[in-house]
Enzyme design. Structure first.
Site, PDB file in Angstrom:
ATOM      1  N   CYS A 125     -86.147  81.297 -56.851  1.00  0.00           N
ATOM      2  CA  CYS A 125     -86.386  82.275 -55.778  1.00  0.00           C
ATOM      3  C   CYS A 125     -85.110  82.458 -54.948  1.00  0.00           C
ATOM      4  O   CYS A 125     -84.104  82.888 -55.478  1.00  0.00           O
ATOM      5  CB  CYS A 125     -87.597  81.867 -54.939  1.00  0.00           C
ATOM      6  N   HIS A 143     -91.703  80.981 -58.957  1.00  0.00           N
ATOM      7  CA  HIS A 143     -91.702  79.568 -58.582  1.00  0.00           C
ATOM      8  C   HIS A 143     -92.385  78.735 -59.667  1.00  0.00           C
ATOM      9  O   HIS A 143     -93.603  78.594 -59.643  1.00  0.00           O
ATOM     10  CB  HIS A 143     -92.478  79.383 -57.281  1.00  0.00           C
ATOM     11  N   GLU A 167     -92.549  75.622 -59.856  1.00  0.00           N
ATOM     12  CA  GLU A 167     -93.179  74.445 -59.231  1.00  0.00           C
ATOM     13  C   GLU A 167     -94.537  74.772 -58.615  1.00  0.00           C
ATOM     14  O   GLU A 167     -95.281  73.874 -58.252  1.00  0.00           O
ATOM     15  CB  GLU A 167     -92.227  73.824 -58.199  1.00  0.00           C
TER      16      GLU A 167
END
Lengths: 200, 250
Positions: free
Chosen positions: A80, A177, A179
């Protein structure tokens, strides 16, 4: 020996998810606040929190050194905003970026901004291998606009196809993202760790 | 294309997930970390954790449960309830929240929205609005729906956007907990007014209600609690139902 990942903490946000995810995928994570420590890193992850200028602030004094490391093959992943700082600059701020990727970060266009939620990433890159569902989590109002051939994945938003996944040398950048992208994201992170180990 | 999001909501009181009707009559339904992980497995796109105790004494305990919830979760986690300052927001982010929602404190002092947005980025600032129909418009209520403010909910949503909110979590007090469907007119009015994503909340009693709010308004996400907490359906079943009817979901 597990891969040692140096995670940059710009002091502006939550590194909890990314740290936990990388550890969950088998890496050893060193969080650094003093960016002079980057010169010793074997693999770098630039997490995706904060605004452009604030994120670059601590990196700026080490900009040339970090760029040279990445261009000469240190494996890295920018997520990002951590991906956006790999560009030369951004419409979001006035600070220069790291300049690893040629091009600028531009405002995302659409009726609903930010682009927030799960969207598909179309990519044939090996980092996507084993991904069963190509939906990933996005939360952004700006996007990379490369001036060289580094796009390895795209996403459609409000009828427009935008580049969302990049690679140059051994540096990967994701607008999404991983994660926060459940199983699909963990697969990408595991693939990245394997990739980083293979190029060391 | 961007998918519509399904967000199970955990209303947390004294460390337990509870569920009430019209903000009253609370019952325990489970433990936040376990419920959040289970919802992720079912395909939840995000989890919202609302601390409805929100008293100063329990703050640290709540942050501990937020951390425990976050440590086992790989989808975004929004934390709200009792956020009064930039420092509270930082604490919640440090505990593992990806986004933080502010409600009463933002009405009292709207500059908290811009301060949080500047400090942490708009993408993690959610402004929660509790609206109730009064005559021909909707009024903002604060403090868990107990205090009228005289502020128009649609105008407040627009102002929150201008101040840097990244998202609006819109709860209708008229429909909340009564399971007769989302407040379509309110959701539509707010989604038409702002250009940031709107999460519809309050009133979900069936999969059809979730379909309705997506088919009839510009909501980006639907938040629901009891249909999931009481195992009336799973997130996966809701998604299949929506998919069969042409709504794009993950």
């Amino acid at each position: 020996m597990p891969l040692r990942i140096t995670l940059t903490d710009y002091g502006v946000g939550n590194l909890y998810s990314i740290r936990r995810s990388l550890e969950n995928c088998g890496a050893k994570v060193d969080v650094i606040r003093d960016m002079s420590g980057l010169k010793d890193a074997e693999c770098i992850v630039f997490p995706g929190v904060g605004a452009f200028d604030k994120t670059m602030e601590k990196l700026l004094p080490h900009r040339d050194e970090v760029r040279d490391m990445l261009l000469s093959g240190t494996p890295a992943l920018g997520i990002c905003i951590g991906m956006q700082i790999l560009y030369e600059g951004s419409a979001e701020g006035s600070s220069p970026g790291l300049g690893v990727f040629k091009g600028k970060v531009v405002p995302l266009e659409g009726e609903v901004i930010p682009h927030m939620g799960w969207n598909q990433v179309v990519s044939g890159d090996p980092l996507m291998s084993g991904v069963a569902d190509n939906n990933f989590y996005f939360a952004h109002s700006f996007r990379g606009s490369p001036e060289e051939d580094i796009t390895i994945g795209t996403t459609e938003y409000e009828g427009t196809t935008i580049p969302t996944f990049f690679r140059k040398a051994n540096t990967y950048g994701t607008q999404f993202h991983p994660e926060k992208s459940s199983d699909s994201g963990m697969t990408v992170l595991r693939n990245f760790i394997r990739f980083a180990e293979s190029v060391l | 294309m961007l998918t519509k999001r399904i967000i199970p909501c955990l209303d947390v009181k004294d460390g337990k997930v509870v569920k009430g009707v019209n903000f009253k009559g609370l019952r325990d339904v489970g433990y936040p970390p376990e419920m959040a992980a289970d919802y992720e497995r079912q395909g939840a796109d995000e989890i919202t954790f609302l601390d409805i105790t929100a008293s100063l004494e329990t703050r640290q305990t709540v942050l501990g449960i937020v951390s425990e919830t976050a440590s086992n979760l790989f989808v975004p986690l929004t934390v709200g309830g009792g956020i009064r300052s930039v420092a509270d927001m930082r604490d919640a982010l440090n505990a593992g929240a990806d986004k933080v929602s502010v409600n009463s404190a933002a009405v009292k002092d709207p500059s908290i929205i811009s301060e949080c947005a500047e400090s942490f980025g708009s993408q993690c600032v959610v402004v929660a609005i509790d609206g109730k129909r009064v005559g021909d418009h909707w009024e903002v209520f604060t403090h868990g729906g107990t205090k009228p403010t005289g502020i128009d909910a649609v105008e407040w949503a627009k102002r929150a956007e201008d101040l840097g909110a990244g998202e609006i979590l819109l709860t209708s007090m008229d429909t909340d907990g009564v399971k007769t469907g989302y407040d379509i007119p309110l959701t539509e009015a707010v989604a038409d007014e702002v250009s940031i994503p709107v999460i519809a909340s309050g009133g979900c009693g069936s999969m059809e209600h979730i379909y309705d709010v997506f088919a009839r308004t510009g909501a980006s996400a639907a938040l629901a609690a009891s249909i999931f907490h009481y195992n009336e359906c799973t997130v996966a079943e809701v998604k299949q139902y929506l998919r069969d009817r042409g709504i794009v979901v993950r």
